[in-house]
Design a protein around this motif. Structure first.
Motif, PDB file in Angstrom:
ATOM      1  N   ASP A 165       0.403  -1.267  -0.066  1.00 19.21           N
ATOM      2  CA  ASP A 165      -0.051   0.426  -0.008  1.00 19.21           C
ATOM      3  C   ASP A 165       0.830   1.547  -0.085  1.00 19.21           C
ATOM      4  O   ASP A 165       0.703   2.332  -0.719  1.00 19.21           O
ATOM      5  CB  ASP A 165      -1.445   0.309   1.013  1.00 19.21           C
ATOM      6  N   ASP A 166       1.882   0.829   0.543  1.00 20.26           N
ATOM      7  CA  ASP A 166       2.883   2.487   0.690  1.00 20.26           C
ATOM      8  C   ASP A 166       3.531   2.815  -1.000  1.00 20.26           C
ATOM      9  O   ASP A 166       4.521   3.370  -0.868  1.00 20.26           O
ATOM     10  CB  ASP A 166       3.623   2.251   1.931  1.00 20.26           C
ATOM     11  N   GLY A 167       3.606   1.025  -1.294  1.00 19.88           N
ATOM     12  CA  GLY A 167       4.605   1.788  -2.354  1.00 19.88           C
ATOM     13  C   GLY A 167       6.053   1.118  -2.397  1.00 19.88           C
ATOM     14  O   GLY A 167       6.875   1.973  -2.967  1.00 19.88           O
ATOM     15  N   VAL A 168       6.657   0.649  -1.676  1.00 19.11           N
ATOM     16  CA  VAL A 168       8.012   0.635  -1.182  1.00 19.11           C
ATOM     17  C   VAL A 168       8.071  -0.339  -1.882  1.00 19.11           C
ATOM     18  O   VAL A 168       7.678  -1.432  -1.938  1.00 19.11           O
ATOM     19  CB  VAL A 168       7.810   0.692   0.944  1.00 19.11           C
ATOM     20  N   LYS A 169       9.940  -0.323  -2.404  1.00 24.67           N
ATOM     21  CA  LYS A 169      10.580  -1.278  -2.613  1.00 24.67           C
ATOM     22  C   LYS A 169      11.420  -1.542  -2.317  1.00 24.67           C
ATOM     23  O   LYS A 169      12.472  -0.784  -2.229  1.00 24.67           O
ATOM     24  CB  LYS A 169      10.264  -0.251  -4.562  1.00 24.67           C
ATOM     25  N   ILE A 170      11.609  -2.286  -1.208  1.00 14.85           N
ATOM     26  CA  ILE A 170      12.728  -2.753  -0.335  1.00 14.85           C
ATOM     27  C   ILE A 170      13.637  -3.514  -1.035  1.00 14.85           C
ATOM     28  O   ILE A 170      13.194  -4.402  -1.682  1.00 14.85           O
ATOM     29  CB  ILE A 170      12.101  -3.538   0.837  1.00 14.85           C
ATOM     30  N   SER A 199      18.217  -2.313   2.073  1.00 12.73           N
ATOM     31  CA  SER A 199      17.586  -1.525   1.423  1.00 12.73           C
ATOM     32  C   SER A 199      16.752  -0.685   1.242  1.00 12.73           C
ATOM     33  O   SER A 199      15.861  -1.309   1.308  1.00 12.73           O
ATOM     34  CB  SER A 199      18.881  -0.970   0.468  1.00 12.73           C
ATOM     35  N   ASN A 200      16.478   0.472   1.962  1.00 15.00           N
ATOM     36  CA  ASN A 200      15.003   1.196   2.064  1.00 15.00           C
ATOM     37  C   ASN A 200      13.800   0.843   2.834  1.00 15.00           C
ATOM     38  O   ASN A 200      12.852   0.271   2.370  1.00 15.00           O
ATOM     39  CB  ASN A 200      14.304   1.356   0.326  1.00 15.00           C
ATOM     40  N   ALA A 201      14.601   0.231   4.210  1.00 10.09           N
ATOM     41  CA  ALA A 201      13.472  -0.479   4.876  1.00 10.09           C
ATOM     42  C   ALA A 201      13.408  -0.105   5.676  1.00 10.09           C
ATOM     43  O   ALA A 201      12.860  -0.545   7.351  1.00 10.09           O
ATOM     44  CB  ALA A 201      14.614  -1.300   5.479  1.00 10.09           C
ATOM     45  N   ALA A 202      13.568   1.639   6.109  1.00  8.91           N
ATOM     46  CA  ALA A 202      13.192   2.497   7.595  1.00  8.91           C
ATOM     47  C   ALA A 202      12.090   2.752   7.900  1.00  8.91           C
ATOM     48  O   ALA A 202      11.213   2.600   6.885  1.00  8.91           O
ATOM     49  CB  ALA A 202      13.538   3.722   7.400  1.00  8.91           C
ATOM     50  N   GLY A 203      11.476   2.063   9.161  1.00  6.87           N
ATOM     51  CA  GLY A 203      10.292   1.672   9.432  1.00  6.87           C
ATOM     52  C   GLY A 203       9.338   0.114   9.264  1.00  6.87           C
ATOM     53  O   GLY A 203       8.436   0.171   9.359  1.00  6.87           O
ATOM     54  N   ILE A 253      10.320  -7.026   8.072  1.00  4.98           N
ATOM     55  CA  ILE A 253      11.428  -8.082   8.182  1.00  4.98           C
ATOM     56  C   ILE A 253      11.582  -9.196   8.538  1.00  4.98           C
ATOM     57  O   ILE A 253      11.561 -10.433   8.599  1.00  4.98           O
ATOM     58  CB  ILE A 253      12.625  -6.886   7.192  1.00  4.98           C
ATOM     59  N   ALA A 254      12.054  -8.804   9.734  1.00  3.12           N
ATOM     60  CA  ALA A 254      11.789  -9.782  10.794  1.00  3.12           C
ATOM     61  C   ALA A 254      11.086 -11.424  10.867  1.00  3.12           C
ATOM     62  O   ALA A 254      11.489 -11.812  11.004  1.00  3.12           O
ATOM     63  CB  ALA A 254      12.581  -9.411  12.522  1.00  3.12           C
ATOM     64  N   ALA A 255       9.832 -10.563  10.544  1.00  2.00           N
ATOM     65  CA  ALA A 255       8.844 -11.910  10.847  1.00  2.00           C
ATOM     66  C   ALA A 255       8.943 -12.313   9.249  1.00  2.00           C
ATOM     67  O   ALA A 255       8.937 -13.534   9.834  1.00  2.00           O
ATOM     68  CB  ALA A 255       7.232 -11.121  10.842  1.00  2.00           C
ATOM     69  N   VAL A 256       9.057 -11.821   8.424  1.00  2.00           N
ATOM     70  CA  VAL A 256       9.466 -12.749   7.017  1.00  2.00           C
ATOM     71  C   VAL A 256      10.133 -13.474   7.421  1.00  2.00           C
ATOM     72  O   VAL A 256      10.993 -15.014   6.771  1.00  2.00           O
ATOM     73  CB  VAL A 256       9.152 -11.409   6.220  1.00  2.00           C
ATOM     74  N   LEU A 257      11.520 -12.645   8.004  1.00  2.00           N
ATOM     75  CA  LEU A 257      13.004 -14.130   7.897  1.00  2.00           C
ATOM     76  C   LEU A 257      12.645 -14.965   9.056  1.00  2.00           C
ATOM     77  O   LEU A 257      13.053 -15.851   8.561  1.00  2.00           O
ATOM     78  CB  LEU A 257      14.044 -12.646   8.440  1.00  2.00           C
ATOM     79  N   ALA A 258      12.090 -14.887  10.157  1.00  2.00           N
ATOM     80  CA  ALA A 258      11.269 -15.753  11.089  1.00  2.00           C
ATOM     81  C   ALA A 258      10.825 -16.840   9.784  1.00  2.00           C
ATOM     82  O   ALA A 258      11.735 -18.033  10.696  1.00  2.00           O
ATOM     83  CB  ALA A 258      10.929 -15.267  12.179  1.00  2.00           C
TER      84      ALA A 258
END
Length: 90
Positions: free
Chosen positions: A27-32, A55-59, A64-69
């Motif tokens: 929804d934010d259109g962020v590309k991490i 990169s581009n991961a602020a906030g 990220i931690a949940a998907v990584l786990a």
């Protein structure tokens, strides 16, 4: 639990897909930018890889931690060998 053995490229692609499917990231259109998985000695759970330096991961650290786990619990690297002399392994 039996883990899937995936190549570093496939792990990176799957991680990126799962991360960018999260509603508020989409929804934010962020590309991490998702880094290439790094091989490591197996930890207590048996996982032999990790990801660092997004990169581009602020906030979005919790996402990220949940998907990584979730991915570390089900996947291992296929065909990767730890190199103690790798100058790029930071």
């Amino acid at each position: 639990m039996i883990r899937r053995a995936l190549t570093a490229t496939r792990l990176q692609q799957e991680f990126e897909c799962r991360l960018h499917r999260l509603y508020h990231i989409a929804d934010d259109g962020v590309k991490i930018r998702v880094p290439r998985p790094r091989v490591q000695p197996p930890d207590a759970s048996g996982c032999d890889w990790t990801l660092r330096h997004f990169s581009n991961a602020a906030g979005y650290k919790k996402d990220i931690a949940a998907v990584l786990a979730a991915m570390r619990a089900k996947s291992n690297l296929a065909g990767e060998v730890a190199r103690p002399d790798d100058p790029f392994d930071t």
